[in-house]
Design a protein around this motif. Structure first.
Motif, short mmCIF file in Angstrom:
data_model
loop_
_atom_site.label_atom_id
_atom_site.label_comp_id
_atom_site.label_asym_id
_atom_site.label_seq_id
_atom_site.Cartn_x
_atom_site.Cartn_y
_atom_site.Cartn_z
N ILE A 227 0.16 -1.07 -0.56
CA ILE A 227 0.04 -0.15 -0.22
C ILE A 227 1.08 1.06 -0.34
O ILE A 227 1.52 1.51 0.80
N LEU A 228 0.22 2.01 -0.90
CA LEU A 228 1.49 3.08 -0.85
C LEU A 228 1.17 4.78 -0.39
O LEU A 228 1.90 4.86 0.12
N GLU A 229 -0.65 4.49 0.18
CA GLU A 229 -0.85 5.66 1.14
C GLU A 229 -1.15 4.90 2.71
O GLU A 229 -1.98 3.68 2.20
N ARG A 230 -1.33 5.81 3.46
CA ARG A 230 -1.80 5.65 4.72
C ARG A 230 -2.27 6.58 5.19
O ARG A 230 -2.36 7.87 5.61
N PHE A 231 -4.11 5.80 5.68
CA PHE A 231 -4.43 7.73 6.10
C PHE A 231 -5.97 6.32 6.87
O PHE A 231 -6.22 5.35 7.13
N ALA A 232 -6.97 7.50 7.24
CA ALA A 232 -7.73 6.92 8.49
C ALA A 232 -9.27 7.93 8.47
O ALA A 232 -9.19 8.90 7.30
N LEU A 233 -10.08 7.45 7.62
CA LEU A 233 -11.46 7.93 7.49
C LEU A 233 -12.45 7.95 8.84
O LEU A 233 -12.59 6.81 9.37
N ILE A 234 -13.02 8.77 9.77
CA ILE A 234 -13.98 8.35 10.39
C ILE A 234 -15.31 9.33 10.04
O ILE A 234 -14.93 10.09 9.77
N ARG A 235 -16.03 8.17 10.66
CA ARG A 235 -17.58 8.58 10.51
C ARG A 235 -18.24 9.36 12.32
O ARG A 235 -17.95 8.45 12.74
N LEU A 236 -19.40 10.30 12.12
CA LEU A 236 -19.05 10.77 13.30
C LEU A 236 -20.83 11.10 13.29
O LEU A 236 -21.78 11.41 11.68
#
Length: 298
Positions: A227-236
């Motif tokens: 994987i090239l990118e590390r990220f997080a998605l948060i849903r509130l």
């Protein structure tokens, strides 16, 4: 009015208040300048617009008196007034980042709070297992010994409780094979960490997928090296009446080194998430794959 899901943390409540106030202003067809001028009539044009812009991006707070005046300008209903007042209460962060929580940098604290408030967390990782999925031995192997290391491990273990509590968020992780192959500590530690991943992945709210080295799918996200990118998605949870506001508030964080930085381009990371999860093994295939990895470490 359905009872809104008020966030647990000051950060979450501030973001919910920002979304609610933006919605109420747009519902009245007012510009930021018009709304600000109605409350702060003696301030400059640039100043009043900046006040509203910062309030709607959760970059600043608002006094009870100014909030009441703004809600009058928006002709807010009694329900929305009560909700806005609730969200605007207890926003102080004083004393919250002491003890083991003191290990978090200023930029990381917003993410940690939203992780606690989230309905849904999606994480893409390479090279390292995400902190919230780490077993204690792996967490200790990542850090030099000493008091700060002990505090960091305590912080990491406390964060994992988010996944184990009642009403836990839905958690999805897409991991590069490199994150489960790279040795932290020794092979005994890694075998335990992989088993820990398998155990967590059996929880109904946790889904783990691995992208193996030999995949050729997922351009711009996946290569043969992982994987090239590390990220997080948060849903509130949305802070208002269903049907008036979007059902959810979504936020993206990109990872650079040990920091998670806020990103304004949520849609970009939604697209990357879709590609990464499509390129990964299914949850069932992932558990079988992880069992083979654990055997390799024994």
């Amino acid at each position: 009015m359905d009872a809104p899901a008020v966030a647990r943390t000051p950060t979450g409540r501030k973001l919910q208040l920002a979304a609610l106030l933006r919605h109420l202003r747009e519902k009245r067809h007012l510009t930021q300048h018009e709304a600000g001028r109605a409350v702060w009539s003696r301030a400059s044009a640039a100043s009043v617009q900046n006040k509203i812009a910062r309030l709607e991006s959760a970059d600043t707070g608002i006094t009870i008196e100014d909030l009441d005046a703004l809600l009058r300008v928006y002709a807010a209903s009694d329900d929305h007034r009560r909700l806005a007042t609730t969200l605007n209460s207890e926003l102080s962060q004083r004393g919250r980042w002491q003890g083991y929580r003191s290990v978090y940098s200023e930029s990381y604290r917003r993410y940690v709070d939203l992780e606690e408030d989230a309905e849904l967390i999606r994480f893409v990782a390479n090279e390292r297992i995400p902190e919230v999925l780490q077993c204690e031995a792996y967490a200790r192997a990542e850090r030099p010994s000493g008091q700060m290391a002990d505090l960091a491990v305590q912080a990491q273990q406390a964060r994992q409780q988010v996944l184990l509590r009642d009403a836990a968020p839905w958690f999805y992780a897409v991991l590069s094979e490199s994150s489960v192959r790279g040795v932290q500590g020794d092979e005994h530690v890694m075998a335990g960490q992989v088993e820990h991943l398998i155990t967590l992945s059996r929880r109904p709210n946790v889904t783990v997928q691995v992208v193996p080295f030999n995949t050729g799918r997922g351009p711009r996200v996946i290569t043969q090296k992982g994987i090239l990118e590390r990220f997080a998605l948060i849903r509130l949870a949305s802070p208002g009446v269903l049907g008036e506001l979007p059902r959810h508030l979504d936020y993206a964080f990109t990872r650079v080194g040990d920091e998670l930085n806020w990103s304004d381009d949520v849609q970009h990371y939604e697209d990357l998430w879709s590609r990464a999860s499509s390129a990964a093994l299914s949850p069932h295939e992932t558990r079988a794959f992880l069992r083979c990895v654990a055997k390799d470490f024994r």
